[in-house]
Write a protein that holds these residues in place. Structure first.
Motif, short mmCIF file in Angstrom:
data_model
loop_
_atom_site.label_atom_id
_atom_site.label_comp_id
_atom_site.label_asym_id
_atom_site.label_seq_id
_atom_site.Cartn_x
_atom_site.Cartn_y
_atom_site.Cartn_z
N LEU A 64 129.57 27.39 -32.15
CA LEU A 64 128.65 26.26 -32.00
C LEU A 64 128.09 25.83 -33.35
O LEU A 64 127.94 24.62 -33.62
CB LEU A 64 127.51 26.65 -31.06
N GLN A 65 127.79 26.82 -34.20
CA GLN A 65 127.26 26.49 -35.52
C GLN A 65 128.29 25.73 -36.35
O GLN A 65 127.98 24.71 -36.98
CB GLN A 65 126.84 27.78 -36.24
N TYR A 66 129.54 26.24 -36.31
CA TYR A 66 130.58 25.55 -37.06
C TYR A 66 130.92 24.20 -36.44
O TYR A 66 131.35 23.28 -37.13
CB TYR A 66 131.83 26.43 -37.16
N GLN A 67 130.72 24.10 -35.14
CA GLN A 67 130.92 22.81 -34.49
C GLN A 67 129.91 21.79 -35.02
O GLN A 67 130.24 20.63 -35.26
CB GLN A 67 130.78 22.97 -32.98
N LYS A 68 128.67 22.27 -35.21
CA LYS A 68 127.65 21.38 -35.77
C LYS A 68 128.03 20.94 -37.18
O LYS A 68 127.90 19.77 -37.55
CB LYS A 68 126.30 22.08 -35.78
N PHE A 69 128.52 21.93 -37.98
CA PHE A 69 128.92 21.58 -39.35
C PHE A 69 130.11 20.61 -39.33
O PHE A 69 130.18 19.69 -40.14
CB PHE A 69 129.29 22.85 -40.13
N LYS A 75 130.77 18.43 -37.01
CA LYS A 75 130.23 17.12 -36.65
C LYS A 75 129.49 16.51 -37.83
O LYS A 75 129.62 15.31 -38.12
CB LYS A 75 129.29 17.27 -35.45
N ARG A 76 128.71 17.37 -38.53
CA ARG A 76 127.92 16.87 -39.66
C ARG A 76 128.82 16.25 -40.72
O ARG A 76 128.52 15.20 -41.29
CB ARG A 76 127.12 18.03 -40.25
N ASP A 136 125.06 14.18 -38.49
CA ASP A 136 124.24 14.77 -37.43
C ASP A 136 122.78 14.66 -37.86
O ASP A 136 122.43 14.94 -39.01
CB ASP A 136 124.62 16.24 -37.22
N GLU A 191 120.42 16.52 -37.27
CA GLU A 191 119.81 17.79 -37.67
C GLU A 191 119.96 18.05 -39.17
O GLU A 191 119.24 18.90 -39.71
CB GLU A 191 120.45 18.94 -36.88
N SER A 194 122.88 13.38 -43.84
CA SER A 194 124.28 13.44 -43.43
C SER A 194 124.79 12.10 -42.89
O SER A 194 126.00 11.90 -42.79
CB SER A 194 124.47 14.52 -42.35
N ASN A 231 129.33 11.70 -44.79
CA ASN A 231 130.28 12.23 -43.82
C ASN A 231 131.58 11.45 -43.91
O ASN A 231 131.65 10.39 -44.55
CB ASN A 231 129.70 12.18 -42.40
#
Length: 378
Positions: A174-179, A181-182, A187, A189, A193, A197
């Motif tokens: 999930l963390q790498y998914q956020k990265f 996406k970022r 993102d 968050e 960003s 991107n």
């Protein structure tokens, strides 16, 4: 040990015979016989049955077949009786519809015995199911009923460790998914960003490319206009040479057109420079977009640098899936109940094993985890 004869008598003879003289030899023979007899008398006295014990021995036994009383008379006259209670012997019995046995004794009294007291009750639960076939009770584990707390502590520990690792892998994914996406589309968050991107740089590159194409087209049109004006100026100059009367006017017109052509050429040069600048900007933006795309790929599926082979969202997802499959496989294990067939002496199982296999080899019973389904029948 029984005594044996030991003394041989002497054939004493009267005088005048001298064969049995009253001498030392014959007298010692007599003395030894008396001594041996004395020893045996003492031994017999020591080993004889005493009167005290003898009087306790049974003299006679009388059995009354009607009352079942045994009368024992001893040597000392003492009498002892033993009552066999034959009047308590069962002479008949009956079973009621309620499962009660009625025993009729010899004296006519009746005793009631509830059969239920001799019957063991087996009650099935959510985990264990009992069944009876030909008075043989069999217990089996209900499929899918074994919970974690019923497993061996070692297996519980392994499962919990797998669950923890799966959760950690999920969190990492999930963390790498956020990265991912970022760096792909941005993102909220991650501050800044939205302008840092792959999508942003791609759109900027696309817009710059479109601007470059537009500027290049405008420059081409301006150059074409300048060329056209130059051609007109040349034509006018030719006409001026042919017509002396209108030479001055035409020369003036030619001069104006030439000036216009020069101006258009200068503008075309400026447009070309702007197009070149836009191209460089587009190239820079494209490089930035490529770097961002590589970062997004590196955190999403890997394959960008050597270190990201096991450090990306795809890898952690696959590891989570493997752990989930292992847990599902363990949860679907079906272990049969084994028992010995008392008629054939064979080892039997009540159902097929799932996820495990068992076998007999050289008198030893083995089992291991596997994908086979099997049923032990011998």
């Amino acid at each position: 040990m029984a005594y044996q004869t030991f003394y041989v008598i002497t054939d004493w003879q009267n005088l005048p015979s001298q064969k049995t003289a009253l001498n030392r030899t014959n007298l010692l023979h007599l003395e030894n016989g008396v001594k041996e007899a004395d020893i045996r008398i003492v031994q017999l006295d020591a080993s004889k049955l005493s009167m005290e014990i003898a009087n306790t021995l049974v003299k006679s036994v009388n059995v009354d077949t009607k009352t079942g009383v045994i009368t024992v008379t001893k040597l000392n006259g003492a009498i002892e009786t033993y009552d066999l209670d034959i009047e308590r012997v069962v002479t008949n019995f009956d079973v009621t519809d309620e499962g009660v046995i009625i025993l009729t004794l010899a004296d006519g009294t009746e005793k009631s015995v509830d059969i239920a007291k001799f019957i063991n009750t087996f009650k099935s639960s959510a985990t264990i199911a009992f069944s009876m076939t030909d008075r043989e009770v069999t217990a089996r584990i209900i499929d899918g009923s074994v919970t974690m707390d019923k497993l061996d502590p070692t297996i519980q520990s392994e499962f919990r460790q797998y669950m923890i690792e799966a959760q950690n892998a999920r969190d990492a994914a999930l963390q790498y998914q956020k990265f991912a996406k970022r760096y792909t589309i941005g993102d909220s968050e991650f501050e800044g960003s939205e302008t840092d991107n792959a999508k942003y740089y791609y759109e900027g590159t696309k817009q710059a490319a479109e601007t470059t194409v537009t500027n290049a087209a405008a420059a081409a049109r301006d150059a074409e206009t300048a060329t056209s004006q130059a051609a007109i100026a040349t034509s006018k100059a030719t006409n001026a040479a042919a017509s002396a009367n209108s030479a001055a006017a035409d020369a003036q017109t030619a001069s104006e057109k030439a000036s216009t052509a020069t101006s258009q050429a200068t503008l075309a040069s400026q447009k070309a420079q702007e197009a070149a600048s836009s191209e460089r900007t587009a190239t820079t933006k494209a490089a930035d977009a490529l770097d961002s795309a590589n970062d997004a790929k590196r955190y999403a599926v890997g394959g960008v640098v050597a270190e990201d082979a096991q450090d990306n969202a795809k890898y952690y997802y696959e590891q989570s899936q493997i752990l989930k499959n292992q847990i599902d496989a363990a949860a679907s294990l079906v272990v049969p109940q084994f028992f010995i067939d008392l008629e054939t002496g064979a080892l039997m199982s009540d159902k097929k094993a799932q996820g495990m296999r068992f076998w007999l080899e050289d008198g030893a019973f083995y089992g291991e985890v596997g994908s086979e389904e099997m049923e032990v029948t011998a």
